[in-house]
Design an enzyme around this catalytic site. Structure first.
Site, PDB file in Angstrom:
ATOM      1  N   GLY A 102       0.786  -1.230   0.000  1.00 24.94           N
ATOM      2  CA  GLY A 102       0.000   0.000   0.000  1.00 24.94           C
ATOM      3  C   GLY A 102       0.812   1.270   0.000  1.00 24.94           C
ATOM      4  CB  SER A 103       4.279   2.246  -0.892  1.00 21.56           C
ATOM      5  OG  SER A 103       4.449   1.910  -2.241  1.00 21.56           O
ATOM      6  CG  ASN A 104       1.756   3.079  -5.746  1.00 20.55           C
ATOM      7  OD1 ASN A 104       2.134   4.054  -6.384  1.00 20.55           O
ATOM      8  ND2 ASN A 104       2.388   1.923  -5.765  1.00 20.55           N
ATOM      9  CG  LEU A 143      -6.844 -10.126 -14.431  1.00 18.33           C
ATOM     10  CD1 LEU A 143      -7.053 -11.180 -15.520  1.00 18.33           C
ATOM     11  CD2 LEU A 143      -6.075  -8.935 -14.972  1.00 18.33           C
ATOM     12  CG  ASN A 157      -2.963  -1.001 -12.839  1.00 17.32           C
ATOM     13  OD1 ASN A 157      -2.922  -1.230 -11.632  1.00 17.32           O
ATOM     14  ND2 ASN A 157      -2.249  -1.685 -13.714  1.00 17.32           N
ATOM     15  CG  HIS A 179       2.367  -2.373 -15.126  1.00 18.21           C
ATOM     16  ND1 HIS A 179       1.928  -3.596 -14.642  1.00 18.21           N
ATOM     17  CD2 HIS A 179       3.351  -2.652 -16.029  1.00 18.21           C
ATOM     18  CE1 HIS A 179       2.613  -4.568 -15.233  1.00 18.21           C
ATOM     19  NE2 HIS A 179       3.478  -4.028 -16.066  1.00 18.21           N
TER      20      HIS A 179
HETATM   21  C1  GRF Z   1       3.551  -1.367  -7.378  1.00 15.41           C
HETATM   22  O1  GRF Z   1       4.822  -1.662  -7.859  1.00 15.41           O
HETATM   23  C2  GRF Z   1       2.573  -1.215  -8.513  1.00 15.41           C
HETATM   24  O2  GRF Z   1       3.138  -0.687  -9.660  1.00 15.41           O
HETATM   25  C3  GRF Z   1       2.145  -2.637  -8.752  1.00 15.41           C
HETATM   26  O3  GRF Z   1       2.072  -3.206  -7.477  1.00 15.41           O
HETATM   27  C4  GRF Z   1       2.975  -2.532  -6.605  1.00 15.41           C
HETATM   28  C5  GRF Z   1       2.213  -2.081  -5.398  1.00 15.41           C
HETATM   29  O4  GRF Z   1       3.027  -1.503  -4.424  1.00 15.41           O
HETATM   30  N1  GRF Z   1       0.900  -2.667  -9.496  1.00 15.41           N
HETATM   31  P1  GRF Z   1       2.363  -0.849  -3.126  1.00 15.41           P
HETATM   32  O5  GRF Z   1       1.472  -1.920  -2.492  1.00 15.41           O
HETATM   33  O6  GRF Z   1       1.560   0.335  -3.580  1.00 15.41           O
HETATM   34  O7  GRF Z   1       3.503  -0.493  -2.249  1.00 15.41           O
END
Ligand code: GRF
Length: 201
Positions: free
Chosen positions: A11-13, A90, A105, A107
């Site tokens: 969940g860093s994003n 998906l 998304n 990626h």
């Molecule tokens: C990220 O590298 C994203 O690009 C991919 O999954 C990973 C998720 O990382 N789809 P985080 O859980 O957000 O740290």
């Protein structure tokens, strides 16, 4: 703009969105869903006071049934943008029909190279010298939707997934936050001359 996030992992994003857009410029993260009850992303959401929902595949007859439940849950919360932030499932056609051109998304590769999972390892195995990040709209294919942002980074000597991800993660966070801000401001459009082309103004 009420935003839902789906995440399966760290969940860093999600955290970048909590820190960078949540509660600003009319953007609210209102729902964080996961297929994995133990996903650390859920704890990040709870800490930020965002409602969480768990939708394990095993609790539904099939993927379509799970995604129908997700759609209902997100719609009840008035979500107008769904961000897949490390969501390893998906999404169904019905899910995409429920949120047309409203699912994005992030990626960790330069699409169309290396779609799918474990793509940094795949790049290392291939011996690539350039890695990168793509933020894109989601369509019914696997990582095939129109590109919103991409950034390349030369790492000719990289040997491990972790050293590549250490470089890619901050880029992911920056591009995803920017994409969500622009989407919420109505500043992402499809080029009428080529609907594959996303105009970010
Ligand atoms: C990220 O590298 C994203 O690009 C991919 O999954 C990973 C998720 O990382 N789809 P985080 O859980 O957000 O740290």
């Amino acid at each position: 703009m009420r935003v839902g996030v789906l995440a399966s992992g760290t969940g860093s994003n999600l955290q970048a969105l909590i820190d960078g857009v949540h509660g600003r410029d009319g953007i609210e993260l209102v729902a964080v869903g996961s297929d994995r009850p133990e996903a650390p992303a859920l704890e990040r959401a709870r800490r930020a006071g965002i409602e969480v929902g768990v939708f394990p595949r095993s609790e539904y007859a099939d993927r379509d049934a799970r995604d129908a439940a997700l759609v209902t849950w997100l719609r009840e919360r008035g979500v107008g943008l769904v961000v897949l932030a490390g969501y390893t499932q998906l999404v169904s056609g019905e899910f995409l029909d429920a949120f047309p051109e409203q699912v994005i998304n992030v990626h960790p590769a330069l699409l169309p190279a290396f779609p799918g999972l474990h793509v940094v390892q795949a790049g290392l195995d291939y011996g690539v010298k350039v890695f990168g990040v793509t933020v894109h709209f989601v369509d019914s294919g696997v990582d095939t939707g129109p590109v919103i942002f991409q950034r390349a980074v030369e790492l000719p000597d990289a040997r491990t997934v972790d050293e590549v991800l250490d470089v890619l993660h901050p880029i992911e966070h920056e591009l995803l936050v920017t994409a969500v801000r622009l989407f919420a401001a109505g500043r992402l459009r499809f080029d009428p001359a080529n609907p594959r082309r996303v105009l970010a103004r």
